[in-house]
Design a protein around this motif. Structure first.
Motif, mmCIF file in Angstrom:
data_model
loop_
_atom_site.group_PDB
_atom_site.id
_atom_site.type_symbol
_atom_site.label_atom_id
_atom_site.label_comp_id
_atom_site.label_asym_id
_atom_site.label_seq_id
_atom_site.Cartn_x
_atom_site.Cartn_y
_atom_site.Cartn_z
ATOM 1 N N GLU A 1 0.957 -1.261 0.041
ATOM 2 C CA GLU A 1 -0.058 0.018 0.022
ATOM 3 C C GLU A 1 0.840 1.321 -0.164
ATOM 4 O O GLU A 1 0.721 2.058 -0.704
ATOM 5 N N LEU A 2 1.901 1.068 0.904
ATOM 6 C CA LEU A 2 2.981 2.441 0.805
ATOM 7 C C LEU A 2 3.514 2.617 -0.524
ATOM 8 O O LEU A 2 3.460 3.710 -0.973
ATOM 9 N N LEU A 3 4.043 1.520 -1.113
ATOM 10 C CA LEU A 3 4.674 1.497 -2.482
ATOM 11 C C LEU A 3 3.728 2.155 -3.429
ATOM 12 O O LEU A 3 3.900 3.066 -4.327
ATOM 13 N N SER A 4 2.454 1.494 -3.241
ATOM 14 C CA SER A 4 1.492 2.156 -4.423
ATOM 15 C C SER A 4 1.173 3.726 -4.268
ATOM 16 O O SER A 4 1.029 4.538 -5.244
ATOM 17 N N ASP A 5 1.249 4.209 -2.977
ATOM 18 C CA ASP A 5 1.098 5.624 -2.675
ATOM 19 C C ASP A 5 2.275 6.515 -3.267
ATOM 20 O O ASP A 5 1.935 7.514 -3.836
ATOM 21 N N LEU A 6 3.034 5.901 -2.785
ATOM 22 C CA LEU A 6 4.615 6.616 -3.370
ATOM 23 C C LEU A 6 4.611 6.391 -4.988
ATOM 24 O O LEU A 6 5.041 7.737 -5.662
ATOM 25 N N ALA A 7 4.307 5.441 -5.528
ATOM 26 C CA ALA A 7 4.591 5.334 -7.063
ATOM 27 C C ALA A 7 3.231 6.286 -7.698
ATOM 28 O O ALA A 7 3.625 6.772 -9.004
ATOM 29 N N ARG A 8 1.919 6.660 -6.995
ATOM 30 C CA ARG A 8 1.066 7.391 -7.745
ATOM 31 C C ARG A 8 1.201 8.938 -7.240
ATOM 32 O O ARG A 8 0.472 9.675 -7.740
ATOM 33 N N CYS A 9 2.173 9.039 -6.483
ATOM 34 C CA CYS A 9 2.336 10.520 -5.893
ATOM 35 C C CYS A 9 2.800 11.376 -7.191
ATOM 36 O O CYS A 9 4.100 10.820 -7.669
ATOM 37 N N THR A 10 2.439 12.352 -7.372
ATOM 38 C CA THR A 10 2.914 13.356 -8.566
ATOM 39 C C THR A 10 3.485 14.530 -8.148
ATOM 40 O O THR A 10 4.103 15.151 -8.783
ATOM 41 N N ASP A 11 3.538 14.659 -6.617
ATOM 42 C CA ASP A 11 4.336 15.974 -6.269
ATOM 43 C C ASP A 11 5.550 15.381 -5.504
ATOM 44 O O ASP A 11 5.693 15.084 -4.406
ATOM 45 N N TYR A 12 6.508 15.448 -6.404
ATOM 46 C CA TYR A 12 7.760 15.038 -5.877
ATOM 47 C C TYR A 12 8.847 15.780 -6.928
ATOM 48 O O TYR A 12 8.743 16.515 -7.865
ATOM 49 N N ARG A 13 10.103 15.472 -6.430
ATOM 50 C CA ARG A 13 11.456 15.803 -7.004
ATOM 51 C C ARG A 13 12.576 14.942 -7.229
ATOM 52 O O ARG A 13 12.515 14.249 -6.110
ATOM 53 N N LEU A 14 13.242 14.779 -8.142
ATOM 54 C CA LEU A 14 14.621 13.943 -7.923
ATOM 55 C C LEU A 14 15.687 14.879 -7.363
ATOM 56 O O LEU A 14 15.547 16.242 -7.890
ATOM 57 N N LEU A 15 16.467 14.253 -6.552
ATOM 58 C CA LEU A 15 17.423 14.967 -5.789
ATOM 59 C C LEU A 15 18.830 15.071 -6.406
ATOM 60 O O LEU A 15 19.262 16.234 -6.685
ATOM 61 N N SER A 16 19.423 14.061 -6.479
ATOM 62 C CA SER A 16 20.801 14.123 -6.981
ATOM 63 C C SER A 16 20.837 14.018 -8.539
ATOM 64 O O SER A 16 20.207 13.480 -9.484
ATOM 65 N N GLY A 17 21.930 14.888 -8.862
ATOM 66 C CA GLY A 17 21.956 15.013 -10.523
ATOM 67 C C GLY A 17 22.579 13.963 -11.243
ATOM 68 O O GLY A 17 22.468 13.640 -12.490
ATOM 69 N N VAL A 18 22.946 13.094 -10.341
ATOM 70 C CA VAL A 18 23.742 11.703 -10.931
ATOM 71 C C VAL A 18 23.339 10.237 -10.219
ATOM 72 O O VAL A 18 23.119 10.546 -8.927
ATOM 73 N N GLN A 19 23.304 9.329 -11.026
ATOM 74 C CA GLN A 19 23.210 7.909 -10.090
ATOM 75 C C GLN A 19 24.543 7.905 -9.196
ATOM 76 O O GLN A 19 25.606 7.941 -9.961
ATOM 77 N N ALA A 20 24.608 7.725 -8.087
ATOM 78 C CA ALA A 20 25.656 7.678 -7.331
ATOM 79 C C ALA A 20 25.984 6.344 -6.846
ATOM 80 O O ALA A 20 25.239 5.409 -6.353
#
Length: 325
Positions: A185-204
């Motif tokens: 249920e938690l994964l589903s909520d996170l996957a459907r969240c549209t208010d987010y941002r990616l943080l790191s400029g590179v895959q670390a």
């Protein structure tokens, strides 16, 4: 173990990450070798895909680290600086981030009270392989895979704190299929969240760099007398000075020269307490090249002169207590 010794576990190098403006007591240097980079994962006696735990601040788990598992991290108390991959920002209660495998991260509280806080971080760790494998046979897992691929850069979610805390509590209480159900249920909520941002400029894949920094810091802690500057240290690790400086500060909470001086003063304190050697002899043994610089740095870091430190340590020992070094 005294309060400082407990705080000194906060990073692999033995330095607390607090900045000069932090209300926490000033951190010092632990002379123990660097600890495992995976310390930030936390202990667990749980079996299964999902691990759920929390910790306060300061804590040996509050440090710059990375690991093979995904980590969902919710800040429950305090504000400060956050580091995720190459991203640096601020956090407040409700800050919710999903970090992918081998993405270095750290949350450094700047307003915690001197006694600390009992529960700052609510954390869920889980492995990627079972979910990716399941997606090949169970179509419903595909949206979770898409979420996890984005998390390689670190994802900050907005407006999800209350829901994430509710799910965290449900996962903490549950076991078996019920726990997995709440996790989905938690994964589903996170996957459907549209208010987010990616943080790191590179895959670390920062594990090797962090290990190199930790190994260097541990070597200095064992023998700080060597004559090395920032450029030489960076060159030894095959990094440019700017990148080395940023990684070293994130890992230890201090710039390279400041860290080196603090380790030297730490060792000098031990020698002042444990031996009758002259101050000038101790000065050169720990790596300073002149007495005036040693006295100035000692006063700056400890707040008293080396001679006064020795007098106070002797008085405390006579009273049956040991001074903090």
């Amino acid at each position: 173990m005294d309060a400082f010794a407990e705080r000194s576990l906060c990073s692999a190098t033995g330095l607390h990450g607090a900045s000069p403006g932090c209300l926490m007591p000033e951190a010092e240097v632990d002379l123990e070798p660097a600890r495992a980079i995976t310390l930030g994962c936390g202990p667990s006696d749980e079996d299964g895909l999902i691990r759920c735990h929390s910790h306060g601040f300061p804590s040996p788990l509050a440090r710059w680290h990375c690991h093979e598992e995904y980590e969902l991290h919710l800040i429950a108390a305090t504000s400060g600086e956050a580091f995720v991959g190459d991203w640096i920002g601020t956090f407040d209660p409700g800050h919710l981030v999903l970090c992918g495998p081998q993405l270095p991260h750290h949350w450094r509280s700047l307003d915690a009270p001197p006694e600390g806080v009992p529960q700052r971080d609510l954390i869920i760790h889980f492995s990627q392989e079972p979910i990716f494998e399941a997606a090949g046979k169970i179509p419903e897992f595909v949206e979770a895979v898409q979420l996890l691929k984005r998390a390689q850069y670190g994802i900050e979610f907005f407006g999800m704190a209350a829901s994430a805390e509710k799910h965290w509590k449900g996962i903490e209480r549950a076991r078996g299929l019920k726990r997995f159900s709440v996790f989905c249920e938690l994964l589903s909520d996170l996957a459907r969240c549209t208010d987010y941002r990616l943080l790191s400029g590179v895959q670390a894949s920062g594990g090797n760099d962090i290990k190199a920094i930790n190994n260097l810091a541990a070597r200095i802690a064992i023998d700080p007398s060597g004559d090395m500057n920032t450029a030489e240290a960076a060159s030894e690790l095959g990094m440019d000075a700017g990148r080395f400086g940023r990684l070293f500060r994130r890992s230890t909470g201090y710039g390279f020269v400041d860290y080196l001086n603090r380790v030297r003063i730490k060792k000098a304190c031990l020698l002042l307490m444990q031996t009758e050697r002259q101050v000038v002899s101790i000065c050169y043994e720990v790596g300073f090249n002149n007495l005036s610089n040693f006295n100035r740095k000692f006063l700056e870091i400890k707040g008293i002169t080396p001679k006064e430190y020795r007098k106070r340590s002797q008085r405390r020992l006579e009273l049956g207590s040991s001074p903090s070094v």
